[in-house]
Design an enzyme around this catalytic site. Structure first.
Site, short mmCIF file in Angstrom:
data_model
loop_
_atom_site.label_atom_id
_atom_site.label_comp_id
_atom_site.label_asym_id
_atom_site.label_seq_id
_atom_site.Cartn_x
_atom_site.Cartn_y
_atom_site.Cartn_z
N ARG A 51 -1.27 -12.14 -27.58
CA ARG A 51 -1.06 -12.85 -28.87
C ARG A 51 -1.91 -12.01 -29.97
NH1 ARG A 51 0.67 -18.07 -28.70
NH2 ARG A 51 2.57 -18.15 -27.34
N ARG A 101 -0.67 -15.88 -35.97
CA ARG A 101 -1.13 -16.66 -37.22
C ARG A 101 -2.50 -16.42 -37.70
NH1 ARG A 101 1.33 -22.33 -35.58
NH2 ARG A 101 0.90 -21.42 -33.78
N ARG A 159 5.49 -14.27 -42.50
CA ARG A 159 6.05 -15.46 -41.92
C ARG A 159 6.86 -16.20 -42.93
NH1 ARG A 159 5.28 -20.70 -39.76
NH2 ARG A 159 5.72 -21.33 -37.61
N ASP A 209 9.35 -13.71 -27.71
CA ASP A 209 8.84 -14.74 -27.19
C ASP A 209 9.64 -14.92 -25.73
OD1 ASP A 209 7.22 -17.40 -28.02
OD2 ASP A 209 8.94 -18.08 -26.51
N TYR A 252 10.02 -24.88 -18.86
CA TYR A 252 10.37 -25.06 -20.39
C TYR A 252 11.80 -25.51 -20.19
CZ TYR A 252 6.10 -23.24 -22.26
OH TYR A 252 4.76 -23.05 -22.80
O1 CP3 Z 1 1.04 -11.25 -27.45
C1 CP3 Z 1 1.87 -11.02 -28.49
O2 CP3 Z 1 1.26 -10.61 -29.52
C2 CP3 Z 1 3.27 -10.96 -28.38
C3 CP3 Z 1 4.11 -11.93 -28.65
C4 CP3 Z 1 4.29 -13.25 -27.92
C5 CP3 Z 1 4.83 -14.40 -28.46
N1 CP3 Z 1 4.65 -15.18 -27.57
C6 CP3 Z 1 4.56 -14.81 -29.74
C7 CP3 Z 1 4.46 -16.12 -30.27
C8 CP3 Z 1 4.17 -13.61 -26.53
C9 CP3 Z 1 4.03 -12.41 -25.41
C10 CP3 Z 1 4.64 -14.72 -26.23
C11 CP3 Z 1 4.87 -15.24 -24.84
C12 CP3 Z 1 4.79 -16.63 -24.60
N2 CP3 Z 1 5.45 -17.68 -25.44
C13 CP3 Z 1 4.40 -17.45 -23.62
C14 CP3 Z 1 3.66 -16.98 -22.42
C15 CP3 Z 1 2.16 -16.28 -22.89
C16 CP3 Z 1 1.26 -17.71 -22.99
O3 CP3 Z 1 0.74 -17.66 -24.51
O4 CP3 Z 1 0.88 -18.45 -22.28
C17 CP3 Z 1 4.69 -18.84 -23.57
C18 CP3 Z 1 4.26 -19.98 -22.85
C19 CP3 Z 1 5.41 -18.86 -25.08
C20 CP3 Z 1 5.94 -20.03 -25.49
C21 CP3 Z 1 5.59 -20.33 -27.01
N3 CP3 Z 1 6.14 -19.62 -28.03
C22 CP3 Z 1 4.51 -21.25 -27.33
C23 CP3 Z 1 3.83 -22.14 -26.39
C24 CP3 Z 1 4.39 -21.07 -28.55
C25 CP3 Z 1 3.57 -21.68 -29.49
C26 CP3 Z 1 3.87 -22.74 -30.38
C27 CP3 Z 1 2.92 -22.87 -31.60
O5 CP3 Z 1 3.12 -24.02 -32.15
O6 CP3 Z 1 1.84 -22.29 -31.49
C28 CP3 Z 1 5.26 -20.01 -29.14
C29 CP3 Z 1 5.36 -19.71 -30.53
C30 CP3 Z 1 4.81 -18.37 -30.82
N4 CP3 Z 1 5.30 -17.09 -29.91
C31 CP3 Z 1 4.01 -17.81 -31.78
C32 CP3 Z 1 3.93 -16.37 -31.54
C33 CP3 Z 1 3.05 -15.57 -32.50
C34 CP3 Z 1 3.60 -18.88 -32.67
C35 CP3 Z 1 4.45 -18.30 -33.83
C36 CP3 Z 1 4.38 -19.19 -35.18
O7 CP3 Z 1 4.31 -20.27 -35.24
O8 CP3 Z 1 4.22 -18.42 -36.36
#
Ligand code: CP3
Length: 367
Positions: free
Chosen positions: A28, A32, A41, A78, A155
């Site tokens: 990540r 944000r 964003r 994602d 999920y």
């Molecule tokens: O690592 C990186 O920078 C690459 C991008 C990346 C994202 N998600 C961007 C993202 C990666 C590798 C993921 C994987 C991901 N997504 C996982 C596995 C890794 C982990 O963290 O356990 C999981 C479980 C997800 C599912 C998911 N997507 C979640 C739980 C969330 C967060 C929701 C929230 O409200 O914060 C997301 C959204 C997400 N994916 C964001 C980002 C940067 C937040 C985006 C935003 O709100 O702007």
């Protein structure tokens, strides 16, 4: 396009070859906590709009690299793109995380699932990989990724995030055949997805088994491990897509990292899975992980992400402790270690502290 990046520390460490310093990237690392991410964003409208636009996905992938001396880029996307493309319809509720409009709750719904087409349904991901490779211009390697079959299934069955995983665990107990059918189609999709990212230019691949650690050891061996092992085996054999090679790539295969939260019980099995690297969280000492995996794989990790809430001096001290723990368990050598957190960064973290972490990894491990 030459496939060996100017900075190949990360790829060398995954092959357990000697490097001048321990490579570091952060799960990540785009997100944000960066003001420039929040700006992009706002302009794009939403996370999904960003991920589905290859130019914007490329822009945010590169943002952390402009600030920090990171040794790898990770595709901005994602893990939930696969179920979305299978027809479950991903959406986000502010403050609640990801959700699916059509979760799969029974054998009939599972039987209707198929592997999405990578160059139509998921073309935006492959276009993002191609765009990022072009813009990176060979500076550092690009990591592609996918969720694990089990983590995606969590999920898909729960319909979003979960605290107790009640629905999918009930399915594991009451209809294991249906769950295996789901894991099997997910595995086919993950292999096709990672192969397509590799063909599009990804130079390393990571599978996120974020929820493997909620399973009992016996259930993990039934519902997660065999599918991770199948992915490692089939990717190594070049299955899932034609084994597209880039010029100059013929000598090295694209390394695969299996990251899991709470996977410490299974380190020996993961080291024997055929993967090149295993990512671990902070509940295991890196030294112990190194001793137990005996140099069969590279190890990635493993600071508690909350370390970034500490002072710069506290961060430096934790970095040095993790580096030395790995070295002590690895027969006195730092080779084969990719520095990372044990899980992803959070939105309230201070970018200045990330710089402290990255620079200390390089300074302290210089050899
Ligand atoms: O690592 C990186 O920078 C690459 C991008 C990346 C994202 N998600 C961007 C993202 C990666 C590798 C993921 C994987 C991901 N997504 C996982 C596995 C890794 C982990 O963290 O356990 C999981 C479980 C997800 C599912 C998911 N997507 C979640 C739980 C969330 C967060 C929701 C929230 O409200 O914060 C997301 C959204 C997400 N994916 C964001 C980002 C940067 C937040 C985006 C935003 O709100 O702007």
């Amino acid at each position: 396009m030459p496939n060996t990046p100017a900075n190949d520390r990360f790829l060398r460490a995954l092959r357990r070859e000697p490097v001048d310093r321990t490579p570091v990237w952060l799960m990540r690392q785009a997100g944000r906590y960066l003001p420039e991410y929040r700006e992009t964003r706002k302009r794009a409208g939403s996370f999904l709009a960003m991920a589905k636009n290859p130019e914007i996905a490329c822009e945010v992938t590169l943002q952390p690299l402009a600030r920090f001396d990171l040794d790898a880029a990770i595709l901005f996307s994602d893990i939930l793109t696969i179920p979305d493309a299978m027809g479950l319809e991903l959406y986000f509720v502010e403050g609640e995380g990801p959700k699916f409009r059509h979760p799969v709750r029974d054998a009939a719904a599972i039987a209707r699932l198929g592997v999405p087409d990578m160059e139509t349904d998921l073309r935006y991901v492959m276009d993002a990989v191609r765009t990022i490779r072009r813009e990176l211009d060979g500076k550092v390697p690009l990591i592609g990724f996918s969720g694990s079959p089990w983590t995606l299934a969590c999920y898909m069955v729960e319909g979003g995030g979960s605290k107790d995983f009640a629905r999918i665990k009930a399915m594991a107990l009451n209809d294991p055949k249906a769950l295996h059918a789901l894991l099997s189609v997910n595995t086919d999709a993950v292999i096709a997805y990672l192969s397509a990212q590799r063909a599009a230019g990804a130079q390393a691949l990571q599978v996120f088994d974020t929820w493997g650690g909620v399973l009992s050891p016996a259930m993990y061996r039934e519902f997660s491990l065999p599918y991770l092992t199948r992915i490692a085996g089939e990717l190594a054999r070049g299955e899932g897509a034609e084994r597209t090679r880039h010029v100059g790539e013929a000598d090295a295969r694209t390394p695969l990292i299996l990251f899991g939260k709470g996977n410490a019980t299974h380190l020996e099995a993961l080291a024997a899975s055929g993967a090149d690297g295993v990512g671990v969280d902070w509940l295991v000492e890196l030294g112990e992980a190194a001793r137990r995996t005996q140099g069969k794989v590279a190890l990635q990790g493993n600071l508690d992400p909350a370390t970034l809430y500490g002072s710069p001096e506290a961060i430096r001290s934790e970095v040095r402790r993790a580096l030395d723990s790995y070295r002590d368990g690895n027969g006195g050598s730092r080779d084969g270690h990719v520095f990372n957190l044990g899980h992803g960064m959070s939105p309230d973290m201070d970018p200045a502290h990330v710089a402290v972490l990255v620079d200390e990894v390089h300074a302290y491990s210089a050899r």
